[in-house]
Design an enzyme around this catalytic site. Structure first.
Site, PDB file in Angstrom:
ATOM      1  CD  GLU A 178      -0.207   5.231  -4.022  1.00 20.09           C
ATOM      2  OE1 GLU A 178       0.284   5.509  -2.922  1.00 20.09           O
ATOM      3  OE2 GLU A 178      -0.980   4.288  -4.205  1.00 20.09           O
ATOM      4  CG  ASP A 211      -1.922   1.065   1.308  1.00 20.91           C
ATOM      5  OD1 ASP A 211      -2.292   1.580   0.244  1.00 20.91           O
ATOM      6  OD2 ASP A 211      -2.374   1.397   2.425  1.00 20.91           O
ATOM      7  CG  ASP A 268      -8.350   4.313   0.105  1.00 21.48           C
ATOM      8  OD1 ASP A 268      -8.172   3.083   0.203  1.00 21.48           O
ATOM      9  OD2 ASP A 268      -7.613   5.161   0.647  1.00 21.48           O
TER      10      ASP A 268
HETATM   11  O1  MIG Z   1      -5.176   5.682   3.801  1.00 19.57           O
HETATM   12  O2  MIG Z   1      -3.517   0.899   5.623  1.00 19.57           O
HETATM   13  O3  MIG Z   1      -5.938   2.103   0.320  1.00 19.57           O
HETATM   14  O4  MIG Z   1      -6.837  -0.126   1.743  1.00 19.57           O
HETATM   15  O5  MIG Z   1      -6.762   0.014   4.526  1.00 19.57           O
HETATM   16  C1  MIG Z   1      -4.735   4.790   4.726  1.00 19.57           C
HETATM   17  C2  MIG Z   1      -4.688   1.613   5.787  1.00 19.57           C
HETATM   18  C3  MIG Z   1      -3.750   3.783   4.174  1.00 19.57           C
HETATM   19  C4  MIG Z   1      -4.963   2.989   2.294  1.00 19.57           C
HETATM   20  C5  MIG Z   1      -5.419   1.768   1.576  1.00 19.57           C
HETATM   21  C6  MIG Z   1      -6.422   1.036   2.410  1.00 19.57           C
HETATM   22  C7  MIG Z   1      -5.804   0.678   3.738  1.00 19.57           C
HETATM   23  C8  MIG Z   1      -5.321   1.941   4.441  1.00 19.57           C
HETATM   24  N1  MIG Z   1      -4.390   2.666   3.577  1.00 19.57           N
END
Ligand code: MIG
Length: 780
Positions: A410, A407, A484
């Site tokens: 980017e 995660d 998200d």
């Molecule tokens: O914005 O790790 O897209 O799936 O649960 C918070 C916490 C960071 C973004 C991910 C989401 C995940 C969340 N992360």
């Protein structure tokens, strides 16, 4: 600050200048055809043309220097030996292969590309290739009013991308994704044009922030980037499927996923403790709802430090993982790129001591704020760093983890720009390059590091990787979830074209957060979404902190029963799904497809957003609105059998189909077949029985498909340990014939035979299997 009020369109504000001057590449000055790279020197730029295959040509224009031809992070093949005929007549130079013809004009320099029939594919306008003094490069291409565009990776909006503009810049967007939310987490600068039933592809391999504009003019479209070269590939098609084969020949195909990763995933931001995770798992077992994976979001870590567990919340992760494994459930933990700046934290120490973090040209480490607070970021552009990061995953693999969730790659940073300072200078395997240029590949390279590291450690087992960010080629390492989203019906609707366009961009293993991530879901939405999720390539229910829990049992028994049924169906369809994933790994074809992929001559399919296909013979028409139990369904050419009722519908017509909350309309094409298994139990997910449902009809045409199976979790298939049956079905007036035309591999499945069921056989129709009146195919 006032950007979300009317002030944003204040007349005196921020008007972008219309006086943008692009400098044309100019006239041809000299050409050099002495090697397989055709080189052209023009007044204001240099062009190289290379043929990768008979059907794929690459054009590279560098405004300053000789084109650089060896810096792609996406393309994994070298040009094949292609027979090119070069000739010159007056103003026009022609380069031709068996599939492509390039007609090159000298003054001004313009390249027009045609297929072997002389049909125009990609051609230039009065403007062609150009650049600006600020480093921007741009290509202008002719657009016809009957052109339709698809692909572009992960984009919101409808299926057909005509009249849209896109930006490619990997972005963490928590704000609600809406039709104008443009840059999302993935950047895949690639699209497919469908023109009068014939398709071709364009891949613009430039990692800078790039833009595609299919909206500003009726006559031309453009693609451009903030810097670098104009470096693009044209793929001749002519079928949508061949475009995908060509594009994934260049950028790679998905590795065959393990069967468990194709099962149902349950996630939450976060299941916060071992106790909670055990309860969750036990609930699935007690309720006999199939589940393969439970995800651990950021709360499992000690202060969000990657490669640690919080020992208060998760005192014995190894035991947790092995106990769950006995229940048939695997654990997939999240791993973010940010490494907490903490001199007492081993990963940070190693990163500093071994010089593995992203830095400025002057040598200072770049720090940004993410979950753990101030953090450093591994420089995945460097081989040494990728190896290190991969090796660190032994922390997880040695306690039984086989899948990782990436995660924030980017990379997302909590600041104004939402990402790393663009001036960071990546090491880039000896070719130092700014973050401005490599931003879009950070996630791809993190994926490479993770996948390859895990593969080393898993002792012959297939790793599973889920990623949020990526670039063209991400499919080689990871499956992608679409970030998200929210618990909106609109987001359920949008997820269909989004997943289909990702599939058309080479990324076959994708899906949204089922039920919606942010916002409170509700019983009806979650139920309808689970019906769709059961047939999207990646199937994970995930929800955010602060919103309603949305496990299948959260809304009472009525809804639970329906969701359970659909999750079970996911497993019943596994033999079919797995064969389609096999095809994706071989040819790059998507598992979930828009109808246009199979019916490119049927205009009604060109922007059909609310229906999709699995493979080439099944159409799904889910209900995507609240309180609706009837919807229009368009069926293309052929006869179609509704899966649960057996009712037959004639194609090339639109029907009003009734579907109560427990119903998902599914249509199987007559004359084809479907492989099905039976749902067994949570720890024994491989069906003991596999059957083939043949949908009879009077077709006359042969239907061919490949059934593929293997152990579902190792790489033994690479050594021939698989079962592959090429099967043909011929449905005629008095008989339905099923023939195994080829059997390959030495895998011995648990089922000894495949039962054949004739669906809708008429009185006069006999079922013949390999010429005999039996109803099974022996497989061992
Ligand atoms: O914005 O790790 O897209 O799936 O649960 C918070 C916490 C960071 C973004 C991910 C989401 C995940 C969340 N992360």
């Amino acid at each position: 600050m006032l950007e979300d009020t009317s002030f944003a369109i204040h007349p005196g504000k921020d008007q972008t200048s219309k006086a943008v001057v692009y400098r044309d590449i100019g006239n041809l000055i000299a050409e050099d055809f002495s090697t397989t790279i055709f080189k052209f020197t023009c007044e204001s730029g240099n062009v190289a043309i290379q043929f990768y295959t008979n059907s794929i040509v690459r054009i590279t224009m560098n405004p300053q220097t000789d084109p650089k031809l060896n810096q792609s992070k996406s393309v994994i093949v070298k040009p094949e030996k292609v027979n090119v005929e070069a000739s010159s007549k007056g103003e026009i130079i022609t380069l031709a292969t068996s599939q492509l013809q390039l007609k090159i004009k000298r003054a001004p320099f313009r390249v027009d590309i045609f297929d072997k029939l002389g049909k125009e594919l990609v051609s230039e306008t009065e403007r062609g290739m150009a650049y600006r003094e600020n480093g921007e490069v741009v290509a202008f291409k002719k657009m016809h009013d009957y052109d339709h565009f698809y692909g572009f990776g992960e984009k919101s909006g409808h299926l057909d991308k005509r009249d849209e503009k896109f930006e490619m810049w990997n972005s963490d967007v928590y704000a609600p994704h809406n039709p104008e939310t443009n840059a999302l987490y993935e950047s895949i600068p690639y699209f497919m044009t469908l023109r009068n039933g014939r398709a071709h592809g364009v891949f613009f391999d430039n990692t800078f922030r790039s833009n595609f504009d299919m909206a500003s003019s009726e006559n031309y479209y453009t693609f451009s980037a903030e810097g670098g070269q104009l470096d693009y590939y044209v793929m001749a098609g002519p079928e949508p499927k061949s475009v995908l084969e060509q594009y994934t020949y260049l950028t790679g195909r998905i590795p065959l996923p393990s069967k468990w990763s194709l099962g149902y995933h349950q996630s939450r931001y976060s299941y916060e403790s071992e106790v909670e995770v055990r309860e969750l798992a036990q609930n699935f077992i007690d309720k006999d709802i199939p589940v393969d994976v439970i995800h651990l979001d950021i709360h499992y870590m000690n202060g969000y430090r990657v490669f640690t567990f919080d020992k208060e919340r998760f005192p014995n992760p190894e035991k947790l993982i092995s106990d769950l494994r006995k229940m048939g459930i695997r654990v997939v933990p999240i791993v973010d790129p940010g490494v907490k700046k903490d001199p007492e934290y081993a990963i940070y120490q190693e990163g500093v001591n071994e010089d593995l973090f992203c830095k400025y040209i002057e040598g200072e480490t770049y720090f940004g704020e993410v979950w753990p607070g101030i953090s450093a970021f591994p420089d995945f552009t460097e081989e040494k760093v990728r190896k290190w990061w991969g090796e660190k995953h032994a922390f997880y693999t040695k306690i039984g983890v086989e899948g990782i969730w990436n995660d924030m790659n980017e990379p997302a940073v909590f600041n104004e720009s939402k990402t790393m300072d663009l001036e960071v200078m990546h090491r880039n395997d000896g070719k130092p390059t700014t973050h401005r240029e490599l931003h879009n590949v950070y996630g791809l390279l993190m994926g490479k590091a993770t996948y390859e590291g895990m593969k080393e450690q898993l002792d012959g087992k297939r790793p599973f990787l889920l990623t949020r960010a990526g670039y063209a080629g991400v499919q080689r390492y990871a499956s992608v979830w679409t970030g998200d989203n929210r618990s909106f019906w609109e987001h359920l609707q949008m997820s269909l074209p989004m997943v289909m366009n990702l599939g058309l961009s080479g990324v076959a293993f994708t899906g949204p957060d089922v039920g919606g991530f942010a916002h409170d879901t509700n019983a009806e939405l979650l139920t309808r979404w689970t019906q769709v999720g059961a047939f999207t390539p990646f199937f994970r229910n995930h929800s955010a902190i602060g919103f309603r829990y949305q496990e299948p049992w959260q809304f009472g028994e009525k809804y639970e029963a329906i969701m359970k049924r659909y999750i079970q169906m996911r497993y019943e369809w596994m033999p079919q799904l797995y064969s389609l994933f096999y095809e994706a790994s071989q040819k790059g074809l998507p598992v979930m497809r828009p109808l246009l992929m199979e019916y490119p001559d049927d205009e009604k399919t060109y922007n059909l957003n609310d229906q999709f296909m699995l493979g080439d013979n099944v159409i799904f028409a889910p209900i995507l609105q609240p309180a609706i139990t009837d919807r229009a369904v368009y069926l293309p050419e052929g006869n179609w059998v509704e899966f649960s009722t057996g009712e037959v519908f004639e194609g090339e017509k639109t029907y009003l189909i009734h579907a109560e909350l427990e119903d998902l309309p599914i249509f199987v094409k007559q004359g084809t077949a479907l492989m099905q298994g039976e749902w067994v139990s949570n720890n024994q997910k491989t069906p003991q029985n596999v059957s083939m449902n043949v949908y009879a009809g009077i077709i006359g045409e042969k239907y061919q498909f490949t059934f593929y199976d293997d152990d579902g979790e190792t790489f033994a298939y690479e050594e021939g340990n698989y079962l592959k049956l090429k099967i043909e079905v011929i449905s005629s007036k008095d008989k339905v014939e099923v023939n195994v035309v080829q059997k390959q591999g030495d895998f011995i499945p648990e089922y000894k035979e495949i039962t054949i069921n004739g669906i809708g056989l008429s009185d006069g129709q006999k079922l013949l299997v390999n010429g005999q009146q039996t109803n099974y195919i022996p497989v061992i």
